[in-house]
Design a protein around this motif. Structure first.
Motif, PDB file in Angstrom:
ATOM      1  N   GLN A  16      11.752  -8.904  36.779  1.00  0.00           N
ATOM      2  CA  GLN A  16      13.028  -9.057  36.082  1.00  0.00           C
ATOM      3  C   GLN A  16      14.192  -8.788  37.032  1.00  0.00           C
ATOM      4  O   GLN A  16      15.196  -9.500  37.009  1.00  0.00           O
ATOM      5  CB  GLN A  16      13.107  -8.113  34.889  1.00  0.00           C
ATOM      6  CG  GLN A  16      12.307  -8.575  33.699  1.00  0.00           C
ATOM      7  CD  GLN A  16      12.449  -7.621  32.511  1.00  0.00           C
ATOM      8  OE1 GLN A  16      12.557  -6.417  32.700  1.00  0.00           O
ATOM      9  NE2 GLN A  16      12.447  -8.183  31.314  1.00  0.00           N
ATOM     10  N   ASN A  17      14.033  -7.779  37.870  1.00  0.00           N
ATOM     11  CA  ASN A  17      15.062  -7.459  38.857  1.00  0.00           C
ATOM     12  C   ASN A  17      15.253  -8.622  39.833  1.00  0.00           C
ATOM     13  O   ASN A  17      16.381  -8.985  40.161  1.00  0.00           O
ATOM     14  CB  ASN A  17      14.683  -6.176  39.603  1.00  0.00           C
ATOM     15  CG  ASN A  17      15.790  -5.670  40.483  1.00  0.00           C
ATOM     16  OD1 ASN A  17      16.958  -5.910  40.223  1.00  0.00           O
ATOM     17  ND2 ASN A  17      15.411  -4.953  41.532  1.00  0.00           N
TER      18      ASN A  17
ATOM     19  N   GLN B 198      19.656 -15.099  39.919  1.00  0.00           N
ATOM     20  CA  GLN B 198      20.807 -15.627  39.180  1.00  0.00           C
ATOM     21  C   GLN B 198      22.108 -15.365  39.930  1.00  0.00           C
ATOM     22  O   GLN B 198      23.000 -16.214  39.956  1.00  0.00           O
ATOM     23  CB  GLN B 198      20.863 -15.030  37.765  1.00  0.00           C
ATOM     24  CG  GLN B 198      19.733 -15.494  36.861  1.00  0.00           C
ATOM     25  CD  GLN B 198      19.672 -17.005  36.707  1.00  0.00           C
ATOM     26  OE1 GLN B 198      20.683 -17.699  36.693  1.00  0.00           O
ATOM     27  NE2 GLN B 198      18.447 -17.527  36.594  1.00  0.00           N
ATOM     28  N   VAL B 199      22.223 -14.199  40.567  1.00  0.00           N
ATOM     29  CA  VAL B 199      23.420 -13.884  41.356  1.00  0.00           C
ATOM     30  C   VAL B 199      23.544 -14.864  42.525  1.00  0.00           C
ATOM     31  O   VAL B 199      24.626 -15.424  42.771  1.00  0.00           O
ATOM     32  CB  VAL B 199      23.361 -12.418  41.874  1.00  0.00           C
ATOM     33  CG1 VAL B 199      24.428 -12.157  42.911  1.00  0.00           C
ATOM     34  CG2 VAL B 199      23.474 -11.443  40.715  1.00  0.00           C
ATOM     35  N   VAL B 200      22.461 -15.080  43.237  1.00  0.00           N
ATOM     36  CA  VAL B 200      22.477 -15.996  44.383  1.00  0.00           C
ATOM     37  C   VAL B 200      22.763 -17.421  43.919  1.00  0.00           C
ATOM     38  O   VAL B 200      23.595 -18.123  44.505  1.00  0.00           O
ATOM     39  CB  VAL B 200      21.149 -15.932  45.173  1.00  0.00           C
ATOM     40  CG1 VAL B 200      21.062 -17.038  46.214  1.00  0.00           C
ATOM     41  CG2 VAL B 200      20.982 -14.576  45.820  1.00  0.00           C
ATOM     42  N   TYR B 201      22.090 -17.858  42.856  1.00  0.00           N
ATOM     43  CA  TYR B 201      22.271 -19.231  42.379  1.00  0.00           C
ATOM     44  C   TYR B 201      23.701 -19.448  41.904  1.00  0.00           C
ATOM     45  O   TYR B 201      24.305 -20.490  42.169  1.00  0.00           O
ATOM     46  CB  TYR B 201      21.266 -19.542  41.269  1.00  0.00           C
ATOM     47  CG  TYR B 201      21.251 -21.001  40.897  1.00  0.00           C
ATOM     48  CD1 TYR B 201      20.735 -21.947  41.777  1.00  0.00           C
ATOM     49  CD2 TYR B 201      21.779 -21.433  39.683  1.00  0.00           C
ATOM     50  CE1 TYR B 201      20.740 -23.292  41.457  1.00  0.00           C
ATOM     51  CE2 TYR B 201      21.784 -22.770  39.349  1.00  0.00           C
ATOM     52  CZ  TYR B 201      21.264 -23.693  40.240  1.00  0.00           C
ATOM     53  OH  TYR B 201      21.266 -25.023  39.935  1.00  0.00           O
TER      54      TYR B 201
ATOM     55  N   THR C  19      26.182 -11.584  48.326  1.00  0.00           N
ATOM     56  CA  THR C  19      25.406 -11.240  47.124  1.00  0.00           C
ATOM     57  C   THR C  19      24.686  -9.905  47.237  1.00  0.00           C
ATOM     58  O   THR C  19      24.330  -9.313  46.216  1.00  0.00           O
ATOM     59  CB  THR C  19      24.361 -12.324  46.820  1.00  0.00           C
ATOM     60  OG1 THR C  19      23.437 -12.406  47.914  1.00  0.00           O
ATOM     61  CG2 THR C  19      25.022 -13.679  46.584  1.00  0.00           C
ATOM     62  N   GLY C  20      24.402  -9.462  48.448  1.00  0.00           N
ATOM     63  CA  GLY C  20      23.656  -8.222  48.642  1.00  0.00           C
ATOM     64  C   GLY C  20      22.158  -8.372  48.440  1.00  0.00           C
ATOM     65  O   GLY C  20      21.416  -7.398  48.428  1.00  0.00           O
ATOM     66  N   VAL C  21      21.686  -9.597  48.315  1.00  0.00           N
ATOM     67  CA  VAL C  21      20.265  -9.873  48.114  1.00  0.00           C
ATOM     68  C   VAL C  21      19.574  -9.957  49.473  1.00  0.00           C
ATOM     69  O   VAL C  21      20.116 -10.518  50.430  1.00  0.00           O
ATOM     70  CB  VAL C  21      20.070 -11.188  47.321  1.00  0.00           C
ATOM     71  CG1 VAL C  21      18.618 -11.551  47.199  1.00  0.00           C
ATOM     72  CG2 VAL C  21      20.694 -11.054  45.943  1.00  0.00           C
ATOM     73  N   ASN C  22      18.372  -9.403  49.568  1.00  0.00           N
ATOM     74  CA  ASN C  22      17.587  -9.372  50.794  1.00  0.00           C
ATOM     75  C   ASN C  22      17.262 -10.798  51.262  1.00  0.00           C
ATOM     76  O   ASN C  22      16.875 -11.652  50.471  1.00  0.00           O
ATOM     77  CB  ASN C  22      16.300  -8.582  50.534  1.00  0.00           C
ATOM     78  CG  ASN C  22      15.551  -8.275  51.787  1.00  0.00           C
ATOM     79  OD1 ASN C  22      15.805  -8.849  52.844  1.00  0.00           O
ATOM     80  ND2 ASN C  22      14.614  -7.364  51.670  1.00  0.00           N
TER      81      ASN C  22
END
Length: 137
Positions: free
Chosen positions: A28-29, A35-38, A58-61
């Protein structure tokens, strides 16, 4: 049949059915991060963003973004600067497991191997039945 595995992200136990590699909570995380990246990439000005820019905004790895591209959730045709590392050399690619350079090297090696095999087979065929005898004795 499901088996019990440890989630590689949080360490909790979960029923592994082959559909996802992480527990439900981490999945879920990941979906929220996707969704943030998209959402970021859907904006016209961000479609050509580099991987570094996406990670920064985005702060996504980065490895998670590579995973989504590899699985086809983010398409390099739509977002041209996206890709994932080649399994052999680490160069960024958009399709398959190997970049075009590594594919070409493997194809070249296979052609060389096949040519050498054909040469050895021809020599082996030529040696059979080609014994000379001195009939004058």
């Amino acid at each position: 049949m499901a088996e019990i595995k440890n989630c590689p992200q949080c360490g909790d136990f979960f029923n592994y059915t082959g559909l996802r590699e992480v527990c439900h909570k981490c999945a879920q995380n990941e979906e929220e991060m996707y969704q943030v990246v998209y959402k970021f990439l859907r904006k016209r000005e961000n479609r050509a963003a580099t991987m570094e820019r996406i990670v920064e905004a985005t702060g996504v790895n980065e490895s998670l973004i590579h995973k989504w591209v590899r699985k086809g959730r983010l398409h390099p045709a739509t977002f041209p600067n996206l890709g994932y590392p080649c399994d052999n050399c680490g160069h960024i690619t958009n399709t398959g497991k190997l970049c075009s350079k590594c594919q070409d090297e493997i194809k070249s090696d296979l052609r060389t191997f096949e040519a050498a095999k054909e040469f050895r087979d021809n020599i082996a065929k030529g040696e059979k039945g080609t014994y000379l005898s001195d009939r004058n004795k």
